[in-house]
Design an enzyme around this catalytic site. Structure first.
Site, PDB file in Angstrom:
ATOM      1  N   GLU A 168       0.801  -1.130  -0.100  1.00 53.56           N
ATOM      2  CA  GLU A 168      -0.027  -0.213   0.116  1.00 53.56           C
ATOM      3  C   GLU A 168       0.779   1.452   0.082  1.00 53.56           C
ATOM      4  O   GLU A 168       0.914   2.176   0.946  1.00 53.56           O
ATOM      5  CB  GLU A 168      -0.885   0.103   1.189  1.00 53.56           C
ATOM      6  CG  GLU A 168      -2.081  -1.184   1.365  1.00 53.56           C
ATOM      7  CD  GLU A 168      -3.040  -0.871   2.226  1.00 53.56           C
ATOM      8  OE1 GLU A 168      -2.964   0.050   3.104  1.00 53.56           O
ATOM      9  OE2 GLU A 168      -3.987  -1.862   2.442  1.00 53.56           O
ATOM     10  N   GLU A 371      -5.455  -8.545   1.015  1.00 56.51           N
ATOM     11  CA  GLU A 371      -6.016  -8.239   2.431  1.00 56.51           C
ATOM     12  C   GLU A 371      -7.444  -7.813   2.258  1.00 56.51           C
ATOM     13  O   GLU A 371      -7.830  -7.283   1.155  1.00 56.51           O
ATOM     14  CB  GLU A 371      -5.598  -6.802   3.018  1.00 56.51           C
ATOM     15  CG  GLU A 371      -4.107  -7.176   3.705  1.00 56.51           C
ATOM     16  CD  GLU A 371      -3.559  -5.728   4.206  1.00 56.51           C
ATOM     17  OE1 GLU A 371      -4.280  -4.976   4.595  1.00 56.51           O
ATOM     18  OE2 GLU A 371      -2.382  -5.800   4.120  1.00 56.51           O
TER      19      GLU A 371
HETATM   20  C1  FCB Z   1      -4.554  -2.082   5.644  1.00 58.16           C
HETATM   21  C2  FCB Z   1      -2.981  -2.118   6.074  1.00 58.16           C
HETATM   22  C3  FCB Z   1      -2.854  -3.377   7.205  1.00 58.16           C
HETATM   23  C4  FCB Z   1      -4.259  -3.378   8.324  1.00 58.16           C
HETATM   24  C5  FCB Z   1      -5.535  -2.869   7.476  1.00 58.16           C
HETATM   25  C6  FCB Z   1      -6.547  -3.050   8.662  1.00 58.16           C
HETATM   26  O1  FCB Z   1      -4.440  -0.755   4.999  1.00 58.16           O
HETATM   27  O2  FCB Z   1      -2.347  -2.713   4.928  1.00 58.16           O
HETATM   28  O3  FCB Z   1      -1.702  -3.283   7.868  1.00 58.16           O
HETATM   29  O4  FCB Z   1      -3.744  -2.434   9.097  1.00 58.16           O
HETATM   30  O5  FCB Z   1      -5.422  -1.825   6.617  1.00 58.16           O
END
Ligand code: FCB
Length: 464
Positions: A168, A371
């Site tokens: 990210e 994620e």
């Molecule tokens: C993302 C991050 C991860 C976590 C989630 C909730 O942006 O990559 O580390 O904190 O959010």
């Protein structure tokens, strides 16, 4: 079809994800150097409740127990990140062998449990030593990152073949460099664009380092993507949403997947703010856009943008509290459920962004949702169990959204739940709980939540 029956390919890979700063702890052990998150968390008022990542989930000492949890869960993949300053305390130079050894053992444990290790080389925790030399504002940090990548591939490449470079970059640039919510809290506004460029260049150089280790090595990047919608049909809101979409999504993916910045004005801004010549920028973009084997997409929520309305009282209607001089306002998404972290729950946004990526990039590599997850504050009840039905609903709906994207022609190969366990949620500290496993942050006791059992069954059933 029952709600848990998913139309996913039989080769689909289920996983979970974590990050070093959020779970490892042992911040000062075995020669580890400080990262920018250790320094940031030590400053009063930065993290909710004064929490710090110093102990986190103590995963550094509980590695074996945590891997057993993953093995019992039945995941195919485990995405973790490597703490750069654990391996290279000064960011470059002498390798800290005990630090390297931790990751080597983790990889061995995962392989012994039949789980594919999927490391991310950088999840926001720059060695403080490099921050002191200018951090990501400096071109030399990109080069140090490539050297560190080479060190890791050299050490683990006999057992690890699936790599992600950075996590990210957009969030790291926005919250850590444009604003002050995350480390290193530079608050530079648009002047931080060189950071974006150096992160992108670091990614490209690291891909070269990974490839140099041999043909078995597969390289990718993890990006947070989200649909950006205008709050109304007014030209002002549409323009503000376009601007926000360009700056937070395409500025980070176009250079990698198309070899250019999304607009000439973005390229011009990068060029002037980073002090580059046109030729340098062109040469950099060749490196940034090296072909990838896989593309990681993190998805949490869509963003609704309106143009600032002079005189409007924005208290209580903003999704994120941006400074008043920003040319866009992320306003609250109404009419949807919210997690306990107050994030809107919009599963269709995941389908939308995956389809948008496929349409924008003809050469989009195979995608993994690296994620996706939610914070609900459920804790063990009188029966000792954690009844987190809302997380089950959330995950089920998002897995269906992935299946919809596949049906629409997007090549999605896997899905990783954020997160394997409750952990240090950056500026929100330990108050937010994203885990499939509950962690008592006083005793470190782990308790498998109902969602853990549900996910295990999803994985078992998918195996047919
Ligand atoms: C993302 C991050 C991860 C976590 C989630 C909730 O942006 O990559 O580390 O904190 O959010």
């Amino acid at each position: 079809m029952t709600p848990d029956q998913l139309l996913l390919p039989s080769s689909f890979r289920f996983g979970t994800a974590t990050a070093a700063a959020q779970i490892e702890g042992a911040a000062e052990e075995d020669g580890r150097g400080p990262s920018i998150w250790d320094v940031f968390a030590a400053e009063p008022g930065r993290i909710r409740g004064g929490d710090t990542p110093a102990v986190a989930c103590d995963h550094y000492h509980r590695r074996a127990e945590d891997v057993r949890d993953l093995a019992d869960l039945g995941v195919h993949d485990y995405r973790f990140s490597i703490s750069w300053s654990r391996v290279l305390p000064d960011g470059r130079g002498t390798i800290n062998l005990p630090g390297l050894d931790f990751y080597s053992r983790l990889v061995d444990d995962l392989l012994a449990a039949g789980i594919r290790p999927v490391p991310t080389l950088y999840h926001w925790d720059l060695p403080q030593a490099l921050q002191s030399e200018g951090g990501w504002l400096s071109r030399s940090t990109s080069e140090a990152f490539a050297d560190y990548a080479a060190t890791m591939v050299d050490a683990l490449g006999d057992r690890v073949t699936t790599w992600f470079t950075l996590n990210e970059m957009n969030v790291h640039t926005l919250y850590g460099h444009a604003l002050t919510d995350h480390a290193p809290a530079l608050g530079m506004g648009l002047d931080c664009l060189p950071v974006a460029h150096n992160l992108l260049r670091g990614h490209g150089l690291a891909v070269d380092a990974i490839r140099a280790a041999g043909p078995r090595q597969q390289a990718g990047v993890v990006q947070q993507h989200f649909p950006v919608r205008a709050a109304s049909d007014s030209a002002e809101d549409i323009d503000a949403a376009d601007l926000f979409r360009i700056l937070t999504n395409w500025t980070f993916s176009d250079p990698i997947l198309s070899g250019r910045y999304p607009e000439d004005w973005v390229a011009e801004l990068v060029l002037t703010s980073a002090g580059l010549t046109a030729q340098q920028l062109e040469d950099d973009l060749v490196v940034v856009s090296r072909p990838l084997d896989h593309y990681g997409v993190n998805y949490y929520e869509p963003t609704l943008i309106e143009a600032p309305r002079p005189g409007k009282d924005y208290s209580g209607v903003l999704e994120v509290d941006f400074p008043a001089d920003m040319p866009f306002r992320p306003v609250r998404v109404e009419g949807v459920e919210r997690t306990d972290f107050d994030w809107p729950v919009v599963p269709s946004g995941l389908t939308d962004i995956l389809v948008a990526l496929r349409e924008r990039y003809p050469d989009l590599p195979p995608v993994t949702v690296t994620e996706n997850g939610c914070s609900y504050h459920d804790s063990p009840g009188p029966d000792g169990a954690v009844h987190d039905d809302r997380r089950i609903d959330y995950l089920r709906a998002h897995l269906h959204a992935v299946a919809d994207a596949i049906a629409a022609g997007v090549d999605v190969r896997g899905y990783y739940v954020w997160s394997a366990m409750d952990n240090f949620e950056w500026a929100a500290g330990y108050a937010e709980r994203f885990g499939l496993v509950h962690v008592d942050h006083t005793t470190q006791e782990r308790t498998r939540k109902d969602s853990w059992y549900w996910y295990r069954d999803v994985i078992t059933r998918a195996a047919g």
